[in-house]
Design a protein around this motif. Sequence first.
Motif, PDB file in Angstrom:
ATOM      1  N   HIS A   1     -12.082  12.943   1.792  1.00  0.00           N
ATOM      2  CA  HIS A   1     -11.227  11.775   1.587  1.00  0.00           C
ATOM      3  C   HIS A   1     -10.978  11.521   0.105  1.00  0.00           C
ATOM      4  O   HIS A   1      -9.875  11.081  -0.262  1.00  0.00           O
ATOM      5  CB  HIS A   1     -11.853  10.555   2.264  1.00  0.00           C
ATOM      6  N   TYR A   2     -11.953  11.799  -0.752  1.00  0.00           N
ATOM      7  CA  TYR A   2     -11.719  11.639  -2.192  1.00  0.00           C
ATOM      8  C   TYR A   2     -10.777  12.724  -2.714  1.00  0.00           C
ATOM      9  O   TYR A   2     -10.032  12.494  -3.683  1.00  0.00           O
ATOM     10  CB  TYR A   2     -13.038  11.617  -2.965  1.00  0.00           C
ATOM     11  N   GLN A   3     -10.783  13.872  -2.092  1.00  0.00           N
ATOM     12  CA  GLN A   3      -9.804  14.899  -2.441  1.00  0.00           C
ATOM     13  C   GLN A   3      -8.401  14.422  -2.087  1.00  0.00           C
ATOM     14  O   GLN A   3      -7.449  14.589  -2.861  1.00  0.00           O
ATOM     15  CB  GLN A   3     -10.123  16.202  -1.716  1.00  0.00           C
ATOM     16  N   LEU A   4      -8.265  13.807  -0.930  1.00  0.00           N
ATOM     17  CA  LEU A   4      -6.969  13.261  -0.536  1.00  0.00           C
ATOM     18  C   LEU A   4      -6.532  12.148  -1.488  1.00  0.00           C
ATOM     19  O   LEU A   4      -5.334  11.989  -1.748  1.00  0.00           O
ATOM     20  CB  LEU A   4      -7.050  12.716   0.895  1.00  0.00           C
ATOM     21  N   LEU A   5      -7.495  11.416  -2.022  1.00  0.00           N
ATOM     22  CA  LEU A   5      -7.164  10.328  -2.941  1.00  0.00           C
ATOM     23  C   LEU A   5      -6.490  10.848  -4.205  1.00  0.00           C
ATOM     24  O   LEU A   5      -5.662  10.152  -4.801  1.00  0.00           O
ATOM     25  CB  LEU A   5      -8.428   9.542  -3.299  1.00  0.00           C
ATOM     26  N   THR A   6      -6.805  12.058  -4.620  1.00  0.00           N
ATOM     27  CA  THR A   6      -6.166  12.616  -5.811  1.00  0.00           C
ATOM     28  C   THR A   6      -4.667  12.787  -5.592  1.00  0.00           C
ATOM     29  O   THR A   6      -3.892  12.773  -6.560  1.00  0.00           O
ATOM     30  CB  THR A   6      -6.778  13.979  -6.201  1.00  0.00           C
TER      31      THR A   6
ATOM     32  N   ALA B   1       0.811  -1.219   0.000  1.00  0.00           N
ATOM     33  CA  ALA B   1       0.000   0.000   0.000  1.00  0.00           C
ATOM     34  C   ALA B   1       0.842   1.264   0.000  1.00  0.00           C
ATOM     35  O   ALA B   1       1.961   1.299   0.506  1.00  0.00           O
ATOM     36  CB  ALA B   1      -0.926   0.004   1.214  1.00  0.00           C
ATOM     37  N   THR B   2       0.252   2.297  -0.562  1.00  0.00           N
ATOM     38  CA  THR B   2       0.805   3.638  -0.480  1.00  0.00           C
ATOM     39  C   THR B   2      -0.329   4.585  -0.091  1.00  0.00           C
ATOM     40  O   THR B   2      -1.500   4.271  -0.312  1.00  0.00           O
ATOM     41  CB  THR B   2       1.438   4.067  -1.828  1.00  0.00           C
ATOM     42  N   GLY B   3      -0.004   5.733   0.479  1.00  0.00           N
ATOM     43  CA  GLY B   3      -1.044   6.679   0.868  1.00  0.00           C
ATOM     44  C   GLY B   3      -0.936   7.090   2.308  1.00  0.00           C
ATOM     45  O   GLY B   3       0.050   6.782   3.007  1.00  0.00           O
ATOM     46  N   GLY B   4      -1.973   7.775   2.779  1.00  0.00           N
ATOM     47  CA  GLY B   4      -1.965   8.317   4.117  1.00  0.00           C
ATOM     48  C   GLY B   4      -3.028   7.720   5.011  1.00  0.00           C
ATOM     49  O   GLY B   4      -3.470   6.592   4.810  1.00  0.00           O
ATOM     50  N   GLN B   5      -3.479   8.508   5.959  1.00  0.00           N
ATOM     51  CA  GLN B   5      -4.388   8.018   6.991  1.00  0.00           C
ATOM     52  C   GLN B   5      -5.797   7.777   6.469  1.00  0.00           C
ATOM     53  O   GLN B   5      -6.509   6.911   6.990  1.00  0.00           O
ATOM     54  CB  GLN B   5      -4.434   9.023   8.146  1.00  0.00           C
ATOM     55  N   HIS B   6      -6.226   8.486   5.433  1.00  0.00           N
ATOM     56  CA  HIS B   6      -7.618   8.415   4.999  1.00  0.00           C
ATOM     57  C   HIS B   6      -7.808   7.986   3.540  1.00  0.00           C
ATOM     58  O   HIS B   6      -8.952   7.774   3.110  1.00  0.00           O
ATOM     59  CB  HIS B   6      -8.290   9.776   5.194  1.00  0.00           C
TER      60      HIS B   6
END
Length: 225
Positions: free
Chosen positions: A47-52, A21-26
């Motif tokens: 959270h979808y904004q963070l996904l970008t 996995a890669t990414g952050g908390q949300h």
Amino acid sequence: MIDELNNPVWSALITGNRTLATGGQHAKAFHAGISPFVAVEQNSREHYQLLTQVATGEGPVAVFTTDKDLDPSPWEISSRIDGYQMMFEGETPQSPSGLSISKLTEEHVPAMLELTRISPPGPFMEGTIRFGGYEGIFDGQQLVAMAGHRFHSGHHVEISAVCTHPDYTGRGYARALIQNQIIQIRASGNVPYLHVRSDNVRAYQIYQNMGFVTRTEMIIYILKK
């Protein structure tokens, strides 16, 4: 907890597949080349904004959810696939007899990619084999059927990439490979589950006959930026 299956990709990315996995908390995604599936902790605009920021490639991504009216803004929905999530509740089967089932490794990736090109089971990439547990049946040097693991969602392990070359259907290869997956997953203390498209009536009936029970409807949304 069975609730982890309401968001199976997120559960996988924070537990059994966290090393991929890669990414952050949300918001999280699988490393490039493994899988186009991504996940957010909650279906919220934030959270979808963070996904970008996590899914930085130009290609589409895919999200599993039970939400029938998803708003993934700022992403756009390019298509959706309706299906079912099914859990195995039958008796552990006996090991298939009369078939030679081989472990699949990195050296088999070209053959796996060729089989999934001919009989697509869903997204399959060069790095997908890193999910583990892949097995296949060969006719000589040709891979003609395979199955493996994908999402390790807590105590639940998804059976995936079940496919058979069109010239070899009707021989029980897929059933034997699924049985082998069930045996291995249960031996590890986990619960087998899978996803199936709602329009794939034949596969749905086969899974029911094998002991899989529908847990919930599950939708795959294909998203683009």
